[in-house]
Design an enzyme around this catalytic site. Sequence first.
Site, PDB file in Angstrom:
ATOM      1  N   LYS A   5     -32.370   6.387  50.775  1.00 42.08           N
ATOM      2  CA  LYS A   5     -31.705   7.694  50.605  1.00 42.08           C
ATOM      3  C   LYS A   5     -32.148   8.326  49.280  1.00 42.08           C
ATOM      4  O   LYS A   5     -31.992   7.712  48.215  1.00 42.08           O
ATOM      5  CB  LYS A   5     -30.193   7.463  50.616  1.00 42.08           C
ATOM      6  CG  LYS A   5     -29.335   8.715  50.647  1.00 42.08           C
ATOM      7  CD  LYS A   5     -27.869   8.295  50.813  1.00 42.08           C
ATOM      8  CE  LYS A   5     -26.950   9.441  51.111  1.00 42.08           C
ATOM      9  NZ  LYS A   5     -25.568   8.971  51.399  1.00 42.08           N
ATOM     10  N   GLU A  42     -25.281   5.609  59.508  1.00 48.19           N
ATOM     11  CA  GLU A  42     -25.366   5.202  58.099  1.00 48.19           C
ATOM     12  C   GLU A  42     -24.413   4.031  57.860  1.00 48.19           C
ATOM     13  O   GLU A  42     -23.317   3.983  58.398  1.00 48.19           O
ATOM     14  CB  GLU A  42     -24.967   6.381  57.196  1.00 48.19           C
ATOM     15  CG  GLU A  42     -25.059   6.054  55.704  1.00 48.19           C
ATOM     16  CD  GLU A  42     -24.681   7.223  54.800  1.00 48.19           C
ATOM     17  OE1 GLU A  42     -23.885   8.087  55.214  1.00 48.19           O
ATOM     18  OE2 GLU A  42     -25.191   7.271  53.659  1.00 48.19           O
ATOM     19  N   CYS A  94     -27.873  11.067  55.652  1.00 48.65           N
ATOM     20  CA  CYS A  94     -26.635  11.801  55.393  1.00 48.65           C
ATOM     21  C   CYS A  94     -26.795  12.965  54.394  1.00 48.65           C
ATOM     22  O   CYS A  94     -27.264  14.023  54.763  1.00 48.65           O
ATOM     23  CB  CYS A  94     -25.535  10.830  54.961  1.00 48.65           C
ATOM     24  SG  CYS A  94     -23.906  11.563  55.256  1.00 48.65           S
TER      25      CYS A  94
HETATM   26  N1  LIG Z   1     -22.638   9.597  53.173  1.00 49.27           N
HETATM   27  C1  LIG Z   1     -22.898  10.780  52.706  1.00 49.27           C
HETATM   28  O1  LIG Z   1     -23.935  11.045  52.144  1.00 49.27           O
HETATM   29  C2  LIG Z   1     -21.827  11.802  52.943  1.00 49.27           C
HETATM   30  C3  LIG Z   1     -22.312  13.213  52.785  1.00 49.27           C
HETATM   31  C4  LIG Z   1     -21.229  14.198  53.004  1.00 49.27           C
HETATM   32  O2  LIG Z   1     -20.148  13.872  53.454  1.00 49.27           O
HETATM   33  C5  LIG Z   1     -21.513  15.585  52.671  1.00 49.27           C
HETATM   34  O3  LIG Z   1     -20.584  16.384  52.770  1.00 49.27           O
HETATM   35  O4  LIG Z   1     -22.646  15.911  52.310  1.00 49.27           O
END
Ligand SMILES: NC(=O)CCC(=O)C(=O)O
Length: 277
Positions: free
Chosen positions: A115, A45, A156
């Site tokens: 996303k 990411e 993510c």
């Molecule tokens: N970049 C993100 O979306 C981080 C997501 C994250 O750390 C989580 O705990 O969920």
Amino acid sequence: MSNKEFRTALIQLLVSSNKNENIKRAVEFISIAAKNNAKIISLPECFNSPYGVKYFPEYSEHIPDGETTKALANAAKENKVYLIGGSIPEREDDKLYNTCIVFDPEGNLIAKHRKVHLFDIDIPGKITFKESTNLSPGNQLTIVDTCYGKIGIGICYDIRFAEMAALYQKKGCHMIFYPGAFNLTTGPAHWELLIRSRAVDNQLYVAAVSPARCMDADYKAWGHSSVSNPYGEIVCKAGSGEEVVYADIDMDKLNEIRTNMPYLNQKRADLYEIKEF
Ligand SMILES: NC(=O)CCC(=O)C(=O)O
């Protein structure tokens, strides 16, 4: 290796504030991974920019005419690989997105995943992050049809939403890639748990690809890029520094697991159901 067995590579890139350098190094690692026989290669990411809302406007690009898209298209073509381009800040009109672009081995842009679940959390004294400050969410799920089967894409925080992965399974995916950047609070607690959970829930391979940890960065990534097999076993795992890790994917193994434990076919659609998008 046949199309039922292939190697994937996860590039745990050390991302700096120098965008050109980030792109150049990503391209170098793609070539190394291809030489090591990887057929599907993923970046992490936000790989061309530091991860943080204050950086997104400056580092953002239009897709497909931005420099990152062009560099990744060339890298996919030169190395004849499927390339899952981590994510980059994308600009379209007056909006910004956190976007993953995917290329086939001829260098064609075959998918763009924005996303869908923005990372907005506030754990007092630990971490506060609000992507929705300047990012807009994507409004579609993304499945890529490859010669190795169907691959679902999430970014993510998307990994926390079990229904999304279940839909990908229902629509025929055998693998899900999540370029991601967990942090030093939620990483140790949930990163591996979520990777293995999505894999076991859906009896498919899950790959999650993080940037390397940089203690000078505002956002300190957890690292530990990993692949889980459909039985929930971690088959490769990086440390916290810059490295490339490899996993050999085996569709016969996936089919064997699904045959031995056919719970995907034992769902009670009369009681609950994942609706198709
Ligand atoms: N970049 C993100 O979306 C981080 C997501 C994250 O750390 C989580 O705990 O969920």
